[in-house]
Design a protein around this motif. Structure first.
Motif, PDB file in Angstrom:
ATOM      1  N   CYS A 136      52.449  66.004  15.193  1.00  0.00           N
ATOM      2  CA  CYS A 136      51.778  65.350  16.323  1.00  0.00           C
ATOM      3  C   CYS A 136      52.296  63.911  16.419  1.00  0.00           C
ATOM      4  O   CYS A 136      52.371  63.206  15.409  1.00  0.00           O
ATOM      5  CB  CYS A 136      50.268  65.371  16.102  1.00  0.00           C
ATOM      6  SG  CYS A 136      49.347  64.364  17.295  1.00  0.00           S
ATOM      7  N   CYS A 164      48.799  61.505  15.388  1.00  0.00           N
ATOM      8  CA  CYS A 164      48.129  61.515  14.076  1.00  0.00           C
ATOM      9  C   CYS A 164      49.073  61.945  12.950  1.00  0.00           C
ATOM     10  O   CYS A 164      48.717  61.849  11.790  1.00  0.00           O
ATOM     11  CB  CYS A 164      46.893  62.406  14.111  1.00  0.00           C
ATOM     12  SG  CYS A 164      47.247  64.173  14.175  1.00  0.00           S
ATOM     13  N   CYS A 224      48.995  67.181  18.896  1.00  0.00           N
ATOM     14  CA  CYS A 224      48.066  68.242  18.495  1.00  0.00           C
ATOM     15  C   CYS A 224      46.913  68.309  19.508  1.00  0.00           C
ATOM     16  O   CYS A 224      46.623  67.323  20.189  1.00  0.00           O
ATOM     17  CB  CYS A 224      47.547  67.995  17.081  1.00  0.00           C
ATOM     18  SG  CYS A 224      46.326  66.681  16.934  1.00  0.00           S
ATOM     19  N   CYS A 238      44.213  65.405  19.243  1.00  0.00           N
ATOM     20  CA  CYS A 238      44.553  64.099  19.818  1.00  0.00           C
ATOM     21  C   CYS A 238      44.659  64.193  21.332  1.00  0.00           C
ATOM     22  O   CYS A 238      44.131  63.353  22.060  1.00  0.00           O
ATOM     23  CB  CYS A 238      45.889  63.602  19.256  1.00  0.00           C
ATOM     24  SG  CYS A 238      45.775  63.055  17.548  1.00  0.00           S
ATOM     25  N   ARG A 298      38.840  59.592  13.284  1.00  0.00           N
ATOM     26  CA  ARG A 298      37.837  60.672  13.274  1.00  0.00           C
ATOM     27  C   ARG A 298      37.716  61.230  11.858  1.00  0.00           C
ATOM     28  O   ARG A 298      38.681  61.213  11.073  1.00  0.00           O
ATOM     29  CB  ARG A 298      38.214  61.761  14.287  1.00  0.00           C
ATOM     30  CG  ARG A 298      39.588  62.391  14.129  1.00  0.00           C
ATOM     31  CD  ARG A 298      39.887  63.326  15.300  1.00  0.00           C
ATOM     32  NE  ARG A 298      41.148  64.031  15.172  1.00  0.00           N
ATOM     33  CZ  ARG A 298      42.284  63.658  15.758  1.00  0.00           C
ATOM     34  NH1 ARG A 298      42.329  62.554  16.495  1.00  0.00           N
ATOM     35  NH2 ARG A 298      43.393  64.361  15.604  1.00  0.00           N
TER      36      ARG A 298
END
Ligand SMILES: [Zn+2]
Length: 253
Positions: free
Chosen positions: A57, A60, A94, A97, A174
Motif C-alpha cells: 500500500c 500504510c 489497501c 487506507c 488506526r
C-alpha cells in the motif's frame, strides 16, 4: 510511508484515457456527474502499480497479497473525474487506507483554489495530503515510540501540517495498524538491536559494522516490510551521535 517510483505509464493507458474521457464527458453533459459511470477498465494499470510498489500500500506500507479491488486516485475521482485515467494521479492502496479512511477527502491549504473541471494539476492548489510519488513522505511523517502505550506512532515531523493532515485523512494511527507496527518492530527490529548492543558491549567494531550493514540491507529496501518504520526505529535505538561514534550510516529507503 516511503517514496514510490511508479515509472512511466503503461502502453494501454493513453487509449483508455481518451476513450473514457470522451465517453463520460458526453454522459455527464447530458445527465450530470455520476461517479458510478467512471468505469472500471483498470485491471492492467492496477496490477502494474501493485508490482511497481513492491505489492505494498502506498500509504500504510502493508503488503497486500493480491491486487484487490481498489485503485487509488490521489485526487479523488468524485472531485476530479477528468484525472481518473491520469497516470500521475494513480496509486495502489489497501482498501483500509483508500476506501475506509481517505475515501473522497482531498484537503487543500487554499480551498478556494481547487481545480476547475478539466484543469491539469497543480495550478494554484496546495494539497495537504502528501503524495508519495512526488515527494519523500519521510520529510513530513516520522514514527515516534510512545513509552506509555508501548506503541510506535506516526507523527508529523516537526510541526509539519501536511504530515498531520495526511495521518488524519488516511487514519495512519488506526488501532489495527498500530498493532501491526508494534509486532513488526518487536519481531524484526528488536532482535537485531539486542544483537548489535551485545556486539557493541564487546567492542568489536568490524563485526558491528558488518552486522549493521546487513540489517540496513534487509530492512530498508523498498520491498521490505514497513520500511519507514524500520528506519525510524533504528534511528530511535541508535541515535545519530551513537551511529557517528561507530561510523554507521542510516540511509533513507
Ligand atoms: Zn494502506
Amino acid at each position: 510511508m516511503i517514496r514510490v517510483d511508479r515509472g512511466s505509464e503503461p502502453d494501454s493507458l493513453p487509449a483508455i484515457r481518451q476513450t473514457e474521457r470522451d465517453r463520460v464527458r458526453l454522459l455527464f453533459a447530458a445527465t450530470g456527474f455520476d461517479r458510478d459511470q467512471l468505469g472500471k477498465r483498470y485491471t492492467e494499470v492496477k496490477s502494474e502499480l501493485w508490482r511497481r510498489q513492491c505489492f505494498k500500500c502506498c500509504y500504510c506500507e502493508k503488503v497486500c497479497e493480491d491486487v484487490g479491488n481498489d485503485l487509488e486516485h490521489f485526487r479523488p475521482a468524485s472531485l476530479y473525474w477528468w484525472l481518473s485515467w491520469t497516470w500521475s494521479n494513480l496509486l495502489f492502496a489497501c482498501p483500509n487506507c483508500n476506501r475506509w479512511e481517505k475515501n473522497d477527502e482531498f484537503p487543500l491549504a487554499n480551498a478556494a483554489a481547487r481545480l476547475a473541471p478539466e484543469d491539469e494539476p497543480p495550478q494554484r492548489e496546495e494539497p495537504l495530503l502528501v503524495d508519495p510519488a512526488a515527494e519523500d513522505p519521510m520529510d513530513s511523517i516520522q514514527f515516534v515510540f510512545d513509552a506509555s502505550s508501548e506503541r510506535w506512532l506516526p507523527r508529523p515531523r516537526g510541526a509539519n501540517v501536511r504530515g498531520a493532515e495526511t495521518i488524519r485523512v488516511l487514519g495512519l494511527d488506526r488501532q489495527a495498524l498500530l498493532e501491526n507496527f508494534k509486532r513488526h518492530v518487536d519481531r524484526y527490529v528488536v532482535p537485531d538491536v539486542e544483537h548489535l548492543r551485545r556486539m557493541m558491549a564487546e567492542g568489536n567494531e568490524v563485526e558491528v559494522r558488518a552486522y549493521w550493514a546487513n540489517v540496513v540491507r534487509r530492512g530498508l529496501q523498498r520491498t521490505s516490510y514497513f520500511t519507514a518504520l524500520t528506519h525510524d526505529a533504528l534511528d530511535h535505538f541508535f541515535p545519530a551521535d551513537l551511529r557517528h561514534r561507530w561510523s554507521l550510516a542510516l540511509p533513507r529507503p
